[in-house]
Design a protein around this motif. Structure first.
Motif, mmCIF file in Angstrom:
data_model
loop_
_atom_site.group_PDB
_atom_site.id
_atom_site.type_symbol
_atom_site.label_atom_id
_atom_site.label_comp_id
_atom_site.label_asym_id
_atom_site.label_seq_id
_atom_site.Cartn_x
_atom_site.Cartn_y
_atom_site.Cartn_z
ATOM 1 N N LEU A 29 0.827 -1.206 0.000
ATOM 2 C CA LEU A 29 0.000 0.000 0.000
ATOM 3 C C LEU A 29 0.863 1.259 0.000
ATOM 4 N N GLU A 30 2.020 1.209 0.657
ATOM 5 C CA GLU A 30 2.942 2.339 0.650
ATOM 6 C C GLU A 30 3.501 2.564 -0.750
ATOM 7 N N GLU A 31 3.777 1.485 -1.464
ATOM 8 C CA GLU A 31 4.264 1.609 -2.842
ATOM 9 C C GLU A 31 3.193 2.208 -3.743
ATOM 10 N N GLU A 32 1.930 1.811 -3.524
ATOM 11 C CA GLU A 32 0.843 2.307 -4.356
ATOM 12 C C GLU A 32 0.520 3.768 -4.071
ATOM 13 N N SER A 33 0.642 4.163 -2.803
ATOM 14 C CA SER A 33 0.340 5.536 -2.417
ATOM 15 C C SER A 33 1.388 6.006 -1.408
ATOM 16 N N PRO A 34 2.553 6.441 -1.884
ATOM 17 C CA PRO A 34 3.675 6.761 -0.997
ATOM 18 C C PRO A 34 3.363 7.886 -0.012
ATOM 19 N N ARG A 35 3.681 7.639 1.237
ATOM 20 C CA ARG A 35 3.554 8.640 2.288
ATOM 21 C C ARG A 35 4.873 8.821 3.051
ATOM 22 N N GLY A 36 5.874 8.036 2.693
ATOM 23 C CA GLY A 36 7.137 8.095 3.404
ATOM 24 C C GLY A 36 7.144 7.297 4.690
ATOM 25 N N ILE A 37 6.222 6.349 4.818
ATOM 26 C CA ILE A 37 6.146 5.523 6.028
ATOM 27 C C ILE A 37 7.178 4.400 5.954
ATOM 28 N N GLU A 38 7.913 4.213 7.031
ATOM 29 C CA GLU A 38 8.847 3.090 7.159
ATOM 30 C C GLU A 38 8.159 1.988 7.964
ATOM 31 N N TYR A 39 8.364 0.749 7.572
ATOM 32 C CA TYR A 39 7.775 -0.377 8.306
ATOM 33 C C TYR A 39 8.865 -1.293 8.834
ATOM 34 N N LEU A 40 8.747 -1.666 10.113
ATOM 35 C CA LEU A 40 9.704 -2.539 10.777
ATOM 36 C C LEU A 40 9.033 -3.829 11.234
ATOM 37 N N HIS A 41 9.731 -4.940 11.039
ATOM 38 C CA HIS A 41 9.282 -6.221 11.588
ATOM 39 C C HIS A 41 9.869 -6.351 12.991
ATOM 40 N N ASP A 42 9.038 -6.181 14.003
ATOM 41 C CA ASP A 42 9.497 -6.207 15.389
ATOM 42 C C ASP A 42 8.312 -6.560 16.275
ATOM 43 N N ASP A 43 8.618 -7.027 17.463
ATOM 44 C CA ASP A 43 7.575 -7.423 18.408
ATOM 45 C C ASP A 43 7.317 -6.293 19.391
ATOM 46 N N ALA A 44 6.048 -5.940 19.579
ATOM 47 C CA ALA A 44 5.690 -4.839 20.469
ATOM 48 C C ALA A 44 6.138 -5.087 21.900
ATOM 49 N N GLN A 45 6.320 -6.353 22.264
ATOM 50 C CA GLN A 45 6.696 -6.677 23.635
ATOM 51 C C GLN A 45 8.156 -6.342 23.953
ATOM 52 N N GLU A 46 8.965 -6.054 22.902
ATOM 53 C CA GLU A 46 10.361 -5.710 23.147
ATOM 54 C C GLU A 46 10.837 -4.515 22.328
ATOM 55 N N LEU A 47 10.380 -4.391 21.087
ATOM 56 C CA LEU A 47 10.803 -3.299 20.206
ATOM 57 C C LEU A 47 12.329 -3.199 20.143
ATOM 58 N N ASP A 48 12.957 -4.355 19.949
ATOM 59 C CA ASP A 48 14.414 -4.421 19.939
ATOM 60 C C ASP A 48 15.063 -3.569 18.859
ATOM 61 N N ARG A 49 14.363 -3.369 17.751
ATOM 62 C CA ARG A 49 14.956 -2.647 16.624
ATOM 63 C C ARG A 49 14.756 -1.132 16.725
ATOM 64 N N VAL A 50 14.149 -0.680 17.804
ATOM 65 C CA VAL A 50 13.830 0.739 17.951
ATOM 66 C C VAL A 50 14.700 1.358 19.042
ATOM 67 N N PRO A 51 15.448 2.407 18.734
ATOM 68 C CA PRO A 51 16.307 3.055 19.740
ATOM 69 C C PRO A 51 15.495 3.753 20.828
ATOM 70 N N ASP A 52 16.134 3.955 21.957
ATOM 71 C CA ASP A 52 15.519 4.694 23.060
ATOM 72 C C ASP A 52 15.212 6.134 22.630
ATOM 73 N N ALA A 53 14.149 6.675 23.197
ATOM 74 C CA ALA A 53 13.815 8.097 23.050
ATOM 75 C C ALA A 53 13.887 8.583 21.601
ATOM 76 N N SER A 54 13.304 7.799 20.701
ATOM 77 C CA SER A 54 13.403 8.135 19.274
ATOM 78 C C SER A 54 12.087 8.623 18.668
ATOM 79 N N PHE A 55 11.012 8.692 19.472
ATOM 80 C CA PHE A 55 9.718 9.120 18.951
ATOM 81 C C PHE A 55 9.076 10.170 19.850
ATOM 82 N N ASP A 56 8.357 11.086 19.214
ATOM 83 C CA ASP A 56 7.563 12.063 19.964
ATOM 84 C C ASP A 56 6.299 11.432 20.524
#
Length: 232
Positions: free
Chosen positions: A77-104
């Motif tokens: 869907l992002e390819e069909e209608s680009p919004r600049g969204i990045e998608y990560l394969h990660d588990d919400a219970q750990e979010l290992d691929r997401v750095p600390d303090a990286s989101f508002d």
């Protein structure tokens, strides 16, 4: 890292076909407010409905989900209608691929009750938020959708009443009333468990919304619960 699996994996195609690509939820829109200039994590985003909606409201968005198949729909869907969204394969219970303090901010639309472990999930969400960040979520209402619930018809006036039971029985249960496009196993938690777990993770609730539903039975009691937390 926990094993990346999702109850939605084998239902991904049917689920996507059933709920569609767009999120139309004015209550959630009002809860998140103006997102211009904010970097938002859409946690347990599935095929990206909430991620795309947050982007449309002005945010820079990263969608995160444990289901490879649902993320494939999101990326298509992002390819069909680009919004600049990045998608990560990660588990919400750990979010290992997401750095600390990286989101508002972070959002989780109608997914927390399908995640097995609440405490590590909300702690992970708190960890990835910047100081002063916020978290908004929606869930099925824990007080009125319980492991033993249903509807009772008044044979005198024909009205329908909501009946509930086993409210104190926390944990997984097989929800026979859930739509076939949703996982039957969900996780019941008391309202106090949600509030206390969020507070302990440094995400105290600052706003709650219990919208009136369309069916008469959901005009007497709320079927959904929305809340917004502010990082302490």
């Amino acid at each position: 890292m926990v094993n990346l699996t999702s109850a939605y994996e084998e239902l991904a195609d049917v689920y996507h076909a059933g709920v569609g690509a767009d999120l139309d939820d004015p209550t959630f829109d009002a809860l998140v407010g103006d997102l211009q200039g904010q970097r938002v994590a859409a946690v347990a985003c599935g095929q990206g409905r909430d991620a795309r909606r947050m982007s449309d409201l002005g945010a820079s968005v990263v969608g995160i989900d444990a289901s490879v198949s649902l993320l494939a729909h999101a990326r298509r869907l992002e390819e069909e209608s680009p919004r600049g969204i990045e998608y990560l394969h990660d588990d919400a219970q750990e979010l290992d691929r997401v750095p600390d303090a990286s989101f508002d901010a972070a959002v989780c639309h109608m997914a927390l009750m399908d995640i097995p472990e609440l405490e590590p999930t909300v702690r992970s969400i708190a960890r990835i938020l910047k100081p002063g960040g916020w978290f908004a979520a929606s869930i099925i209402h824990p007080c009125y959708k319980t492991p033993a619930d249903g509807e009772l018809i008044d044979h005198v006036d024909g009205s329908t009443r909501r009946i509930v039971g086993r409210y104190f029985d926390e944990g997984p249960f097989n929800s026979v009333t859930r739509l076939e496009i949703l996982p039957r196993v969900t996780y019941h938690r008391m309202l106090s468990t949600y509030v206390n777990t969020l507070t302990a993770a440094g995400l105290p609730v600052v706003e709650m919304v219990e919208p009136v539903g369309e069916r008469p039975v959901w005009q007497a009691v709320p079927g959904l619960l929305y809340f917004r937390c502010q990082k302490a």
